[in-house]
Enzyme design. Sequence first.
Site, PDB file in Angstrom:
ATOM      1  N   ASP A   1       0.867  -1.183   0.000  1.00 28.18           N
ATOM      2  CA  ASP A   1       0.000   0.000   0.000  1.00 28.18           C
ATOM      3  C   ASP A   1       0.908   1.238   0.000  1.00 28.18           C
ATOM      4  O   ASP A   1       2.131   1.135  -0.170  1.00 28.18           O
ATOM      5  CB  ASP A   1      -1.006  -0.044   1.163  1.00 28.18           C
TER       6      ASP A   1
ATOM      7  N   CYS B   1       2.999  -3.251   4.015  1.00 29.76           N
ATOM      8  CA  CYS B   1       2.181  -2.096   4.372  1.00 29.76           C
ATOM      9  C   CYS B   1       2.876  -1.386   5.537  1.00 29.76           C
ATOM     10  O   CYS B   1       4.080  -1.561   5.724  1.00 29.76           O
ATOM     11  CB  CYS B   1       0.734  -2.495   4.686  1.00 29.76           C
TER      12      CYS B   1
ATOM     13  N   THR C   1       2.443  -1.687   8.908  1.00 28.92           N
ATOM     14  CA  THR C   1       2.812  -2.629   9.970  1.00 28.92           C
ATOM     15  C   THR C   1       3.045  -4.043   9.462  1.00 28.92           C
ATOM     16  O   THR C   1       3.612  -4.861  10.185  1.00 28.92           O
ATOM     17  CB  THR C   1       1.674  -2.722  11.006  1.00 28.92           C
TER      18      THR C   1
ATOM     19  N   ARG D   1       6.696 -33.928  10.467  1.00 29.44           N
ATOM     20  CA  ARG D   1       5.578 -33.583  11.355  1.00 29.44           C
ATOM     21  C   ARG D   1       4.961 -32.230  10.993  1.00 29.44           C
ATOM     22  O   ARG D   1       3.777 -31.994  11.242  1.00 29.44           O
ATOM     23  CB  ARG D   1       6.025 -33.589  12.815  1.00 29.44           C
TER      24      ARG D   1
HETATM   25  C1  RB5 Z   1      -2.166   2.579   6.385  1.00 25.64           C
HETATM   26  O1  RB5 Z   1      -2.202   3.796   7.043  1.00 25.64           O
HETATM   27  C2  RB5 Z   1      -1.932   1.452   7.377  1.00 25.64           C
HETATM   28  O2  RB5 Z   1      -3.096   1.179   8.081  1.00 25.64           O
HETATM   29  C3  RB5 Z   1      -1.471   0.196   6.661  1.00 25.64           C
HETATM   30  O3  RB5 Z   1      -0.305   0.479   5.944  1.00 25.64           O
HETATM   31  C4  RB5 Z   1      -1.140  -1.014   7.511  1.00 25.64           C
HETATM   32  O4  RB5 Z   1      -0.297  -0.680   8.557  1.00 25.64           O
HETATM   33  C5  RB5 Z   1      -2.285  -1.825   7.929  1.00 25.64           C
HETATM   34  O5  RB5 Z   1      -2.152  -2.878   8.557  1.00 25.64           O
END
Ligand code: RB5
Length: 152
Positions: free
Chosen positions: A8, A65, A67, A132
């Site tokens: 993103d 993204c 996080t 396993r």
């Molecule tokens: C975008 O602001 C943020 O929410 C996205 O990049 C991500 O961290 C979502 O999990």
Amino acid sequence: MRIAIGCDHAGVDLKHEVARFLKEQGFEVTDFGTEGAESVDYPDYARKVAEAVRTGQAERGVLICGTGIGMSISANKVPGIRAALCHDVYSARLTREDNDANVLTMGARVIGAGLAVEIVKTFFGADFAGGRHARRVEKIARIERDWAGRSG
Ligand code: RB5
């Protein structure tokens, strides 16, 4: 190996670093976007990459993204996807060896490019151990099958 990559708006710069590294290593990389700083919705890009892996267009995926969490949650909704959020090399190795993870997710607001590239190197350098662990991965697929088509 063919790799699908996506991000993103929070992950654009890191995605380019990772894609450049993967291409230097000889991987075939398909970039599903996004590009630029305009705010977008991470599930749209998680879906593109996860579906590319699911359908065999790519063997593995990388999603970035802010996080890494939203990408991981979203990608794991596609049957057959085992997306792992990794911010350390130990997890990157073990999720390949134990979970046979087929998508790596990372947070560009959590780690820097240097560590991210080490994580990518480790993830793509490790193999599923089987044994396993194969039984456990099969049980993940069984959860998907048992819930397929159910609404509640
Ligand atoms: C975008 O602001 C943020 O929410 C996205 O990049 C991500 O961290 C979502 O999990």
